[in-house]
Design a protein around this motif. Sequence first.
Motif, PDB file in Angstrom:
ATOM      1  N   LEU A 155     -35.761 -38.805 -35.592  1.00 37.21           N
ATOM      2  CA  LEU A 155     -36.238 -39.996 -36.294  1.00 37.21           C
ATOM      3  C   LEU A 155     -37.713 -40.311 -36.054  1.00 37.21           C
ATOM      4  CD1 LEU A 155     -33.171 -42.341 -35.673  1.00 37.21           C
ATOM      5  CD2 LEU A 155     -33.613 -40.850 -37.631  1.00 37.21           C
ATOM      6  N   ILE A 156     -38.274 -39.875 -34.924  1.00 38.12           N
ATOM      7  CA  ILE A 156     -39.683 -40.175 -34.629  1.00 38.12           C
ATOM      8  C   ILE A 156     -40.573 -39.499 -35.680  1.00 38.12           C
ATOM      9  CG2 ILE A 156     -41.562 -39.811 -32.980  1.00 38.12           C
ATOM     10  CD1 ILE A 156     -39.449 -40.026 -30.749  1.00 38.12           C
ATOM     11  N   PRO A 157     -41.484 -40.235 -36.314  1.00 41.12           N
ATOM     12  CA  PRO A 157     -42.344 -39.656 -37.367  1.00 41.12           C
ATOM     13  C   PRO A 157     -43.112 -38.434 -36.875  1.00 41.12           C
ATOM     14  CG  PRO A 157     -42.567 -42.043 -37.307  1.00 41.12           C
ATOM     15  CD  PRO A 157     -41.755 -41.668 -36.101  1.00 41.12           C
ATOM     16  N   ILE A 158     -43.318 -37.476 -37.772  1.00 38.49           N
ATOM     17  CA  ILE A 158     -43.999 -36.235 -37.408  1.00 38.49           C
ATOM     18  C   ILE A 158     -45.416 -36.212 -37.971  1.00 38.49           C
ATOM     19  CG2 ILE A 158     -41.834 -34.933 -37.297  1.00 38.49           C
ATOM     20  CD1 ILE A 158     -42.553 -33.792 -40.079  1.00 38.49           C
ATOM     21  N   ASN A 159     -46.214 -35.283 -37.472  1.00 34.67           N
ATOM     22  CA  ASN A 159     -47.578 -35.104 -37.956  1.00 34.67           C
ATOM     23  C   ASN A 159     -47.575 -34.291 -39.250  1.00 34.67           C
ATOM     24  OD1 ASN A 159     -48.809 -36.434 -35.792  1.00 34.67           O
ATOM     25  ND2 ASN A 159     -48.791 -34.581 -34.531  1.00 34.67           N
ATOM     26  N   GLU A 160     -48.495 -34.619 -40.142  1.00 35.49           N
ATOM     27  CA  GLU A 160     -48.716 -33.800 -41.335  1.00 35.49           C
ATOM     28  C   GLU A 160     -49.673 -32.683 -40.954  1.00 35.49           C
ATOM     29  OE1 GLU A 160     -47.412 -34.017 -44.337  1.00 35.49           O
ATOM     30  OE2 GLU A 160     -46.234 -35.835 -43.983  1.00 35.49           O
ATOM     31  N   ILE A 161     -49.218 -31.435 -41.049  1.00 31.21           N
ATOM     32  CA  ILE A 161     -50.079 -30.299 -40.713  1.00 31.21           C
ATOM     33  C   ILE A 161     -50.165 -29.358 -41.907  1.00 31.21           C
ATOM     34  CG2 ILE A 161     -49.534 -30.437 -38.257  1.00 31.21           C
ATOM     35  CD1 ILE A 161     -47.694 -28.064 -38.577  1.00 31.21           C
ATOM     36  N   GLN A 162     -51.190 -28.511 -41.882  1.00 33.45           N
ATOM     37  CA  GLN A 162     -51.412 -27.581 -42.988  1.00 33.45           C
ATOM     38  C   GLN A 162     -50.317 -26.515 -43.013  1.00 33.45           C
ATOM     39  OE1 GLN A 162     -55.258 -25.768 -42.840  1.00 33.45           O
ATOM     40  NE2 GLN A 162     -55.044 -24.724 -44.817  1.00 33.45           N
ATOM     41  N   GLU A 163     -49.875 -26.168 -44.217  1.00 35.32           N
ATOM     42  CA  GLU A 163     -48.842 -25.142 -44.345  1.00 35.32           C
ATOM     43  C   GLU A 163     -49.356 -23.797 -43.836  1.00 35.32           C
ATOM     44  OE1 GLU A 163     -46.814 -24.721 -48.039  1.00 35.32           O
ATOM     45  OE2 GLU A 163     -46.821 -26.875 -48.461  1.00 35.32           O
ATOM     46  N   LYS A 164     -48.500 -23.077 -43.102  1.00 38.65           N
ATOM     47  CA  LYS A 164     -48.833 -21.740 -42.632  1.00 38.65           C
ATOM     48  C   LYS A 164     -47.555 -20.936 -42.472  1.00 38.65           C
ATOM     49  CE  LYS A 164     -49.346 -23.588 -37.920  1.00 38.65           C
ATOM     50  NZ  LYS A 164     -50.223 -23.643 -36.734  1.00 38.65           N
ATOM     51  N   GLU A 165     -47.694 -19.635 -42.347  1.00 43.34           N
ATOM     52  CA  GLU A 165     -46.530 -18.742 -42.339  1.00 43.34           C
ATOM     53  C   GLU A 165     -45.665 -18.948 -41.108  1.00 43.34           C
ATOM     54  OE1 GLU A 165     -45.522 -13.954 -42.637  1.00 43.34           O
ATOM     55  OE2 GLU A 165     -47.593 -14.669 -42.811  1.00 43.34           O
ATOM     56  N   ILE A 166     -46.297 -19.049 -39.931  1.00 41.95           N
ATOM     57  CA  ILE A 166     -45.554 -19.210 -38.681  1.00 41.95           C
ATOM     58  C   ILE A 166     -45.960 -20.531 -38.036  1.00 41.95           C
ATOM     59  CG2 ILE A 166     -45.100 -18.247 -36.387  1.00 41.95           C
ATOM     60  CD1 ILE A 166     -45.770 -15.501 -37.521  1.00 41.95           C
ATOM     61  N   VAL A 167     -44.947 -21.341 -37.686  1.00 40.05           N
ATOM     62  CA  VAL A 167     -45.230 -22.636 -37.076  1.00 40.05           C
ATOM     63  C   VAL A 167     -44.160 -22.939 -36.039  1.00 40.05           C
ATOM     64  CG1 VAL A 167     -43.923 -23.902 -38.838  1.00 40.05           C
ATOM     65  CG2 VAL A 167     -45.731 -25.071 -37.576  1.00 40.05           C
ATOM     66  N   GLY A 168     -44.582 -23.576 -34.946  1.00 39.03           N
ATOM     67  CA  GLY A 168     -43.639 -24.001 -33.922  1.00 39.03           C
ATOM     68  C   GLY A 168     -43.277 -25.466 -34.122  1.00 39.03           C
TER      69      GLY A 168
END
Length: 326
Positions: A155-168
């Motif tokens: 439920l905790i809001p997440i960061n908006e990050i740039q799309e990429k092929e591999i992400v953790g």
Amino acid sequence: MTEDSKSSNVVCDVYKDLEPFTYFYYLIFLVGFIGSCFALWAFTRKENNQKCTSIYLKNLLVADFLLTLSLPFKIAVDLGVAPWKLKIFHCQVTACIIYINMYISIIFLGFVSMDRYLQTTQSAKLFQIQKRGFARMISSVVWALVLSIMVPNMLIPINEIQEKEIVGCIEFKSKIGKDWHVLTNFISIAIFLNCSCIILISNCLTIKSLYKNKDCEEFHNIKEALVKILLVTGGYVVCFLPYHIVRIPYTLSQNDVITDCNLKQTLFHAKESTLLLSVSNLCFDPILYYYFSKTFRSKITKTFSIKKERGENQENDWRSENSRSK
């Protein structure tokens, strides 16, 4: 010094070479799904005298179904075929469900071990925890506890990050999300340690109690009980101990307390390998259902005996028809 560490963190790619793990996850999914469906079918039979162990095993089965629903998402993400929104959904929801299953399984295995000890020592009349009402109440408390720990990660809001092929998944977390993630990890480890003590102490006391009666006439039943105890202990150690050995250093690497790239990669692959072992409890649980639930065991025995009888009858009919034609 700070800029160098930041740049090294950007360059350091630990989320790679996950494809080999997906084949094992796929196998676990198939075996676990078939076993869980069969267990659900077996447990639909009503029991007149439902014991605490059966109640705990049914809660374990619910957790297994949640895990079964989650694995296809992890497989798709690790294979690199998941779209961006599915990756976000996995990190927010299905990855958390995997951990919900893990700690629900750990806690209820602890209760199964404790209940087995009380049955072996014939202490049912002395302890309220042997009553079905208590088992249902404590099951509700366990679910409420685990969900209250894990659900905030969803439920905790997440960061908006740039799309990429591999992400953790850790890359999506905000500052408060990372802090809660760390807190969750340490609470989870505390749960594991406490349940490990319950399981090991209960099983050791049960073995000691059974060993005293090794010379009695019911040695066959005692031997069967010992096999059940060793099965629970062995499965618990194999599935859950390796992951919790790795979890603390891996959490430190996620939060940049550990900054060495090679060490981060090693810890990530160690985490994935041991998580695979933890998820394999999905295949191990149907064996527990067979040994600890009379309902499950009788349903399997009855089903396969009926199939065997039908096969023998068909073969006899076929032979009689051939003899008449001759």
